[in-house]
Design a protein around this motif. Sequence first.
Motif, PDB file in Angstrom:
ATOM      1  N   ARG A 152       0.865  -1.199  -0.176  1.00  0.00           N
ATOM      2  CA  ARG A 152       0.244   0.114   0.025  1.00  0.00           C
ATOM      3  C   ARG A 152       0.940   1.244  -0.034  1.00  0.00           C
ATOM      4  NH1 ARG A 152      -5.563   1.634  -0.674  1.00  0.00           N
ATOM      5  NH2 ARG A 152      -5.467   3.806  -0.667  1.00  0.00           N
TER       6      ARG A 152
ATOM      7  N   GLU B  34       1.238   4.469  -2.565  1.00  0.00           N
ATOM      8  CA  GLU B  34       0.619   6.061  -2.557  1.00  0.00           C
ATOM      9  C   GLU B  34       2.168   6.761  -3.032  1.00  0.00           C
ATOM     10  OE1 GLU B  34      -2.271   5.016   1.832  1.00  0.00           O
ATOM     11  OE2 GLU B  34      -0.030   5.786   1.476  1.00  0.00           O
TER      12      GLU B  34
ATOM     13  N   ASP C 107       1.933   8.332  -6.119  1.00  0.00           N
ATOM     14  CA  ASP C 107       1.079   9.189  -6.487  1.00  0.00           C
ATOM     15  C   ASP C 107      -0.200   8.746  -7.488  1.00  0.00           C
ATOM     16  OD1 ASP C 107      -0.097  11.740  -6.129  1.00  0.00           O
ATOM     17  OD2 ASP C 107       1.160  12.471  -7.557  1.00  0.00           O
TER      18      ASP C 107
ATOM     19  N   ASP D 152      -3.565   7.201  -7.783  1.00  0.00           N
ATOM     20  CA  ASP D 152      -5.678   7.207  -7.396  1.00  0.00           C
ATOM     21  C   ASP D 152      -5.738   5.672  -7.313  1.00  0.00           C
ATOM     22  OD1 ASP D 152      -7.918   7.439  -6.697  1.00  0.00           O
ATOM     23  OD2 ASP D 152      -9.230   8.152  -9.588  1.00  0.00           O
ATOM     24  N   LEU D 153      -6.326   5.242  -5.887  1.00  0.00           N
ATOM     25  CA  LEU D 153      -6.233   4.119  -5.423  1.00  0.00           C
ATOM     26  C   LEU D 153      -7.023   3.856  -5.056  1.00  0.00           C
ATOM     27  CD1 LEU D 153      -2.889   3.769  -2.643  1.00  0.00           C
ATOM     28  CD2 LEU D 153      -2.810   2.884  -5.597  1.00  0.00           C
ATOM     29  N   SER D 154      -8.141   4.195  -5.395  1.00  0.00           N
ATOM     30  CA  SER D 154     -10.122   3.872  -4.516  1.00  0.00           C
ATOM     31  C   SER D 154     -10.038   3.409  -5.776  1.00  0.00           C
ATOM     32  CB  SER D 154     -10.851   5.814  -5.529  1.00  0.00           C
ATOM     33  OG  SER D 154     -10.754   6.199  -6.627  1.00  0.00           O
TER      34      SER D 154
ATOM     35  N   THR E 143      -9.702   1.842   3.024  1.00  0.00           N
ATOM     36  CA  THR E 143      -9.120   2.301   3.586  1.00  0.00           C
ATOM     37  C   THR E 143     -10.081   3.766   2.810  1.00  0.00           C
ATOM     38  OG1 THR E 143      -8.252   3.291   1.999  1.00  0.00           O
ATOM     39  CG2 THR E 143      -6.552   2.198   2.838  1.00  0.00           C
ATOM     40  N   ARG E 144     -10.299   5.222   3.959  1.00  0.00           N
ATOM     41  CA  ARG E 144     -10.600   5.764   3.633  1.00  0.00           C
ATOM     42  C   ARG E 144     -11.386   5.998   2.408  1.00  0.00           C
ATOM     43  NH1 ARG E 144      -9.089  10.096   7.695  1.00  0.00           N
ATOM     44  NH2 ARG E 144      -7.130   9.568   6.881  1.00  0.00           N
ATOM     45  N   ASP E 145     -10.522   5.901   1.659  1.00  0.00           N
ATOM     46  CA  ASP E 145     -10.347   6.413   0.671  1.00  0.00           C
ATOM     47  C   ASP E 145     -11.125   5.708  -0.735  1.00  0.00           C
ATOM     48  OD1 ASP E 145      -9.260   8.215   0.864  1.00  0.00           O
ATOM     49  OD2 ASP E 145      -6.928   8.221   0.224  1.00  0.00           O
ATOM     50  N   THR E 146     -10.790   4.508  -0.178  1.00  0.00           N
ATOM     51  CA  THR E 146     -11.677   2.915  -1.271  1.00  0.00           C
ATOM     52  C   THR E 146     -13.013   3.486  -1.436  1.00  0.00           C
ATOM     53  OG1 THR E 146     -10.286   1.444   0.068  1.00  0.00           O
ATOM     54  CG2 THR E 146     -11.878   0.622  -1.304  1.00  0.00           C
ATOM     55  N   ASP E 147     -13.392   3.031  -3.131  1.00  0.00           N
ATOM     56  CA  ASP E 147     -14.114   2.713  -3.315  1.00  0.00           C
ATOM     57  C   ASP E 147     -15.933   2.247  -2.815  1.00  0.00           C
ATOM     58  OD1 ASP E 147     -16.728   2.896  -5.550  1.00  0.00           O
ATOM     59  OD2 ASP E 147     -16.221   5.124  -6.209  1.00  0.00           O
ATOM     60  N   THR E 148     -16.520   2.252  -2.582  1.00  0.00           N
ATOM     61  CA  THR E 148     -18.066   1.203  -2.359  1.00  0.00           C
ATOM     62  C   THR E 148     -17.967   0.504  -3.382  1.00  0.00           C
ATOM     63  OG1 THR E 148     -19.400   3.389  -0.771  1.00  0.00           O
ATOM     64  CG2 THR E 148     -19.735   1.041  -1.212  1.00  0.00           C
TER      65      THR E 148
END
Length: 361
Positions: free
Chosen positions: A94, A98, A101, A103-105, A139-144
């Motif tokens: 991970r 990161e 740079d 987009d890890l959504s 993580t908080r960035d993970t798309d539903t």
Amino acid sequence: MRTALVIGTGLIGTSAALALTQRGVVVHLADHDPEQARTAAALGAGTDEAPDGPVDLAIVAAPPAHVASVLADALRRDLARGYLDVASVKGGPRRELEALDLDLSAYIGSHPMSGREQSGPLAATGDLFEGRPWVLTPTRDTDTEVLNLALELVSHCRAVPVVMDADAHDRAVALVSHMPHLVSSMVAARLEHADEAAVRLCGQGIRDVTRIAASDPRMWIDILSANPGPVADLLADVSADLEETVRALRALQASDEDKRREGTAGIEDVLRRGNAGQIRVPGKHGSAPRAYEVVSVLIDDQPGQLARIFADAGMAGVNIEDVRIEHATGQQAGLVQLWVEPKAAPVLTAALKERGWAIRQ
């Protein structure tokens, strides 16, 4: 999920592909070794032809050291709606991603807690993950939508989803998987040059302790290289226990009674702490451990013996909770240990005796 791309067709990747294919998902297979992908395809895990466009989920089953680079390449090529890896270490890959740079959504880390001593597609099976924990590290960035795709994968593989923080996962697997593997290997290494007469005395205890030491060293170098810190910390604790245990054993050799008492206390301490830790290991189906009684049956090493025992137990209305087999040294015979509920033990013993089985008390 209708389509998937599995990148890396070893044991885990091919097993996931087999499970998905069995659930009607169209699976595409890719590997740095095309022959391995063709082998997986021949086993019914999918097709080694490239997909026409983006698939629903790309599953990266590469070694931990290569996960970040393979995922980065897949993300840049827009190969899927969602991306997931199945490496046994989560924090390092991970952080590598990161640092690029990206987009890890559309990415979620995962780790199916299952495996075998053998590696490669020929060792794969579609039920490898059934009933086993499958860790997800969103993580908080993970798309539903990506989380839902991951949960659908876990469901198709009939595993049990467990959500954890990536670094907490790495500390946990260091404790329950990585450190025990090294300890098992260290014990097994004592046998390499041991006297043949001593090795012939090996029983079930040494087999249990050394079983996982048979795994592929190359695979474990990749795993341990990705999680060295937590494993080293745990081994340092084990080393301290070993030093104390050695001192206690030396004290037991002393002529002084007080030193011998100290030695006894030291050995008792480590054994009792071992008892306390072992009790915390989850029991059947992940539930709290339960106390069972063992019914030991002597059998000949002939086809159909185990099937007969299980059939006779079933006729007696007894459920076998667990089974272990200890093979006799130099004889075509063995001891089958049947683990049952305490109240069922006398029922099973009587039923098996009635059917001619030799019961060891």
